[in-house]
Design an enzyme around this catalytic site. Structure first.
Site, PDB file in Angstrom:
ATOM      1  N   GLY A   1       0.787  -1.228   0.000  1.00 19.08           N
ATOM      2  CA  GLY A   1       0.000   0.000   0.000  1.00 19.08           C
ATOM      3  C   GLY A   1       0.821   1.280   0.000  1.00 19.08           C
ATOM      4  O   GLY A   1       0.344   2.323   0.456  1.00 19.08           O
ATOM      5  N   SER A   2       2.044   1.227  -0.562  1.00 17.32           N
ATOM      6  CA  SER A   2       2.829   2.472  -0.596  1.00 17.32           C
ATOM      7  C   SER A   2       2.186   3.486  -1.550  1.00 17.32           C
ATOM      8  O   SER A   2       2.266   4.700  -1.317  1.00 17.32           O
ATOM      9  CB  SER A   2       4.287   2.200  -0.976  1.00 17.32           C
ATOM     10  OG  SER A   2       4.398   1.787  -2.306  1.00 17.32           O
ATOM     11  N   ASN A   3       1.550   3.010  -2.604  1.00 14.01           N
ATOM     12  CA  ASN A   3       0.839   3.952  -3.488  1.00 14.01           C
ATOM     13  C   ASN A   3      -0.390   4.527  -2.793  1.00 14.01           C
ATOM     14  O   ASN A   3      -0.687   5.715  -2.946  1.00 14.01           O
ATOM     15  CB  ASN A   3       0.469   3.278  -4.806  1.00 14.01           C
ATOM     16  CG  ASN A   3       1.633   3.249  -5.768  1.00 14.01           C
ATOM     17  OD1 ASN A   3       1.982   4.253  -6.373  1.00 14.01           O
ATOM     18  ND2 ASN A   3       2.273   2.084  -5.872  1.00 14.01           N
TER      19      ASN A   3
ATOM     20  N   ARG B   1      -5.852  -8.512  -8.868  1.00  9.94           N
ATOM     21  CA  ARG B   1      -6.936  -9.300  -9.453  1.00  9.94           C
ATOM     22  C   ARG B   1      -7.377  -8.624 -10.737  1.00  9.94           C
ATOM     23  O   ARG B   1      -7.463  -7.390 -10.797  1.00  9.94           O
ATOM     24  CB  ARG B   1      -8.146  -9.325  -8.511  1.00  9.94           C
ATOM     25  CG  ARG B   1      -8.083 -10.336  -7.411  1.00  9.94           C
ATOM     26  CD  ARG B   1      -9.284 -10.190  -6.501  1.00  9.94           C
ATOM     27  NE  ARG B   1     -10.540 -10.636  -7.096  1.00  9.94           N
ATOM     28  CZ  ARG B   1     -10.940 -11.895  -7.124  1.00  9.94           C
ATOM     29  NH1 ARG B   1     -10.192 -12.845  -6.611  1.00  9.94           N
ATOM     30  NH2 ARG B   1     -12.084 -12.226  -7.670  1.00  9.94           N
TER      31      ARG B   1
ATOM     32  N   ASN C   1      -5.402   2.224 -13.025  1.00  6.18           N
ATOM     33  CA  ASN C   1      -4.440   1.265 -12.485  1.00  6.18           C
ATOM     34  C   ASN C   1      -3.032   1.832 -12.652  1.00  6.18           C
ATOM     35  O   ASN C   1      -2.794   2.642 -13.545  1.00  6.18           O
ATOM     36  CB  ASN C   1      -4.552  -0.069 -13.229  1.00  6.18           C
ATOM     37  CG  ASN C   1      -3.620  -1.129 -12.674  1.00  6.18           C
ATOM     38  OD1 ASN C   1      -3.467  -1.252 -11.456  1.00  6.18           O
ATOM     39  ND2 ASN C   1      -2.973  -1.878 -13.550  1.00  6.18           N
TER      40      ASN C   1
ATOM     41  N   HIS D   1       0.978   0.520 -13.177  1.00  6.48           N
ATOM     42  CA  HIS D   1       1.726  -0.685 -13.529  1.00  6.48           C
ATOM     43  C   HIS D   1       3.219  -0.348 -13.617  1.00  6.48           C
ATOM     44  O   HIS D   1       3.592   0.681 -14.185  1.00  6.48           O
ATOM     45  CB  HIS D   1       1.217  -1.237 -14.862  1.00  6.48           C
ATOM     46  CG  HIS D   1       1.913  -2.506 -15.238  1.00  6.48           C
ATOM     47  ND1 HIS D   1       1.599  -3.720 -14.665  1.00  6.48           N
ATOM     48  CD2 HIS D   1       2.941  -2.734 -16.079  1.00  6.48           C
ATOM     49  CE1 HIS D   1       2.401  -4.643 -15.146  1.00  6.48           C
ATOM     50  NE2 HIS D   1       3.222  -4.074 -16.003  1.00  6.48           N
TER      51      HIS D   1
ATOM     52  N   ASP E   1      -3.911  -5.015 -18.248  1.00  7.73           N
ATOM     53  CA  ASP E   1      -3.024  -3.854 -18.430  1.00  7.73           C
ATOM     54  C   ASP E   1      -3.071  -3.294 -19.857  1.00  7.73           C
ATOM     55  O   ASP E   1      -2.046  -2.853 -20.388  1.00  7.73           O
ATOM     56  CB  ASP E   1      -1.575  -4.225 -18.049  1.00  7.73           C
ATOM     57  CG  ASP E   1      -1.470  -4.706 -16.606  1.00  7.73           C
ATOM     58  OD1 ASP E   1      -2.184  -4.186 -15.748  1.00  7.73           O
ATOM     59  OD2 ASP E   1      -0.657  -5.621 -16.341  1.00  7.73           O
TER      60      ASP E   1
ATOM     61  N   GLN F   1       9.042   2.632  -7.929  1.00  5.76           N
ATOM     62  CA  GLN F   1       7.981   3.016  -6.981  1.00  5.76           C
ATOM     63  C   GLN F   1       8.074   4.493  -6.604  1.00  5.76           C
ATOM     64  O   GLN F   1       7.056   5.147  -6.392  1.00  5.76           O
ATOM     65  CB  GLN F   1       8.025   2.124  -5.746  1.00  5.76           C
ATOM     66  CG  GLN F   1       7.487   0.718  -6.082  1.00  5.76           C
ATOM     67  CD  GLN F   1       6.797   0.045  -4.911  1.00  5.76           C
ATOM     68  OE1 GLN F   1       7.155   0.274  -3.767  1.00  5.76           O
ATOM     69  NE2 GLN F   1       5.830  -0.794  -5.219  1.00  5.76           N
TER      70      GLN F   1
HETATM   71  C1  GAR Z   1       3.159  -1.178  -7.483  1.00  5.52           C
HETATM   72  O1  GAR Z   1       4.520  -1.045  -7.797  1.00  5.52           O
HETATM   73  C2  GAR Z   1       2.356  -1.388  -8.733  1.00  5.52           C
HETATM   74  O2  GAR Z   1       2.929  -0.801  -9.857  1.00  5.52           O
HETATM   75  C3  GAR Z   1       2.314  -2.880  -8.847  1.00  5.52           C
HETATM   76  O3  GAR Z   1       2.202  -3.337  -7.546  1.00  5.52           O
HETATM   77  C4  GAR Z   1       2.907  -2.461  -6.686  1.00  5.52           C
HETATM   78  C5  GAR Z   1       2.104  -2.235  -5.421  1.00  5.52           C
HETATM   79  O4  GAR Z   1       2.876  -1.579  -4.475  1.00  5.52           O
HETATM   80  N1  GAR Z   1       1.216  -3.309  -9.656  1.00  5.52           N
HETATM   81  C6  GAR Z   1       1.277  -4.280 -10.556  1.00  5.52           C
HETATM   82  O5  GAR Z   1       2.263  -4.959 -10.743  1.00  5.52           O
HETATM   83  C7  GAR Z   1      -0.009  -4.514 -11.331  1.00  5.52           C
HETATM   84  N2  GAR Z   1       0.176  -5.432 -12.398  1.00  5.52           N
HETATM   85  P1  GAR Z   1       2.208  -0.891  -3.212  1.00  5.52           P
HETATM   86  O6  GAR Z   1       1.261  -1.919  -2.579  1.00  5.52           O
HETATM   87  O7  GAR Z   1       3.352  -0.558  -2.307  1.00  5.52           O
HETATM   88  O8  GAR Z   1       1.474   0.337  -3.695  1.00  5.52           O
END
Ligand code: GAR
Length: 203
Positions: A12-14, A92, A108, A110, A146, A172
């Site tokens: 959940g850093s985003n 998902r 989303n 990616h 995607d 990230q």
């Molecule tokens: C993020 O880096 C995002 O780009 C990736 O999951 C990570 C979640 O990080 N998403 C994918 O790969 C989707 N196909 P977070 O939980 O720290 O936000």
């Protein structure tokens, strides 16, 4: 005030970057109303709770099909009057039912420059392929994996000494700036879709 639902399966850093951006006034006219997860131990849930954001868990095992799952999620989002769905590490694939319920209102992020390296291992796949430049992409969600219209992208170099972990960390960092920016553009009505092109009015 636009109501946002953030979906996350993991760290959940985003989510945190979005919460911080709202607090700092970088996303004006919107609030994170709920945080939804498919995993009961997602650290993202803690982050939401620490910020007094309502959390909701939908466990896949409680539903007989992916569409049943998505019907329950959509009913919940409608009851909460959600305007924008933000997938932030939600691992998902959404069903056509979900996508149709929120047309061009699901985003989303990616960790690659799409359409290169879609799927669950964007960082590792780019590194293994040997690309010299990679990055991250914010896009609207369609029924594919995607494949939806690209809103924003940012690139960075891949270094000789990069590992999956070092590359992921740098990507990230970009994500944490790019995602709040894309959400702010949407809230301000500055994203116009022409076919699959998102034309950004960023004056
Ligand atoms: C993020 O880096 C995002 O780009 C990736 O999951 C990570 C979640 O990080 N998403 C994918 O790969 C989707 N196909 P977070 O939980 O720290 O936000």
């Amino acid at each position: 005030m636009k109501k946002i639902a953030v979906f996350a399966s993991g760290n959940g850093s985003n989510l945190q970057a979005i919460i911080d951006a709202v607090k700092q006034g970088k996303i004006k006219g919107a609030e994170v109303k709920v945080m939804v997860s498919d995993k009961k131990d997602a650290y993202a849930l803690k982050r939401a709770q620490n910020n007094n954001i309502e959390t909701k868990i939908f466990l896949p095992a409680d539903f007989s099909s992916r569409e049943d799952y998505d019907r329950a999620v959509v009913a919940y989002l409608r009851a909460m009057q959600i305007d924008l769905v933000v997938l932030a590490g939600f691992m998902r694939l959404l069903t056509p039912y979900f996508v149709a319920a929120f047309p061009n209102r699901i985003m989303n992020i990616h960790p690659s420059l799409l359409p290169a390296f879609p799927g669950a291992h964007g960082v590792a796949d780019a590194l293994a392929y040997g690309v010299k430049v990679t990055g991250c992409t914010v896009h609207f969600v369609d029924e594919g994996m995607d494949t939806g219209p690209i809103i924003l992208q940012e690139s960075l170099p891949v270094y000789n000494h990069d590992t999956e972990e070092s590359l992921r960390q740098r990507i990230q960092k970009l994500e944490h700036r790019l995602y709040p920016h894309a959400i702010a553009l949407w809230v301000q009505g500055k994203i116009k879709l022409e076919g699959r092109r998102c034309l950004i009015d960023d004056k």
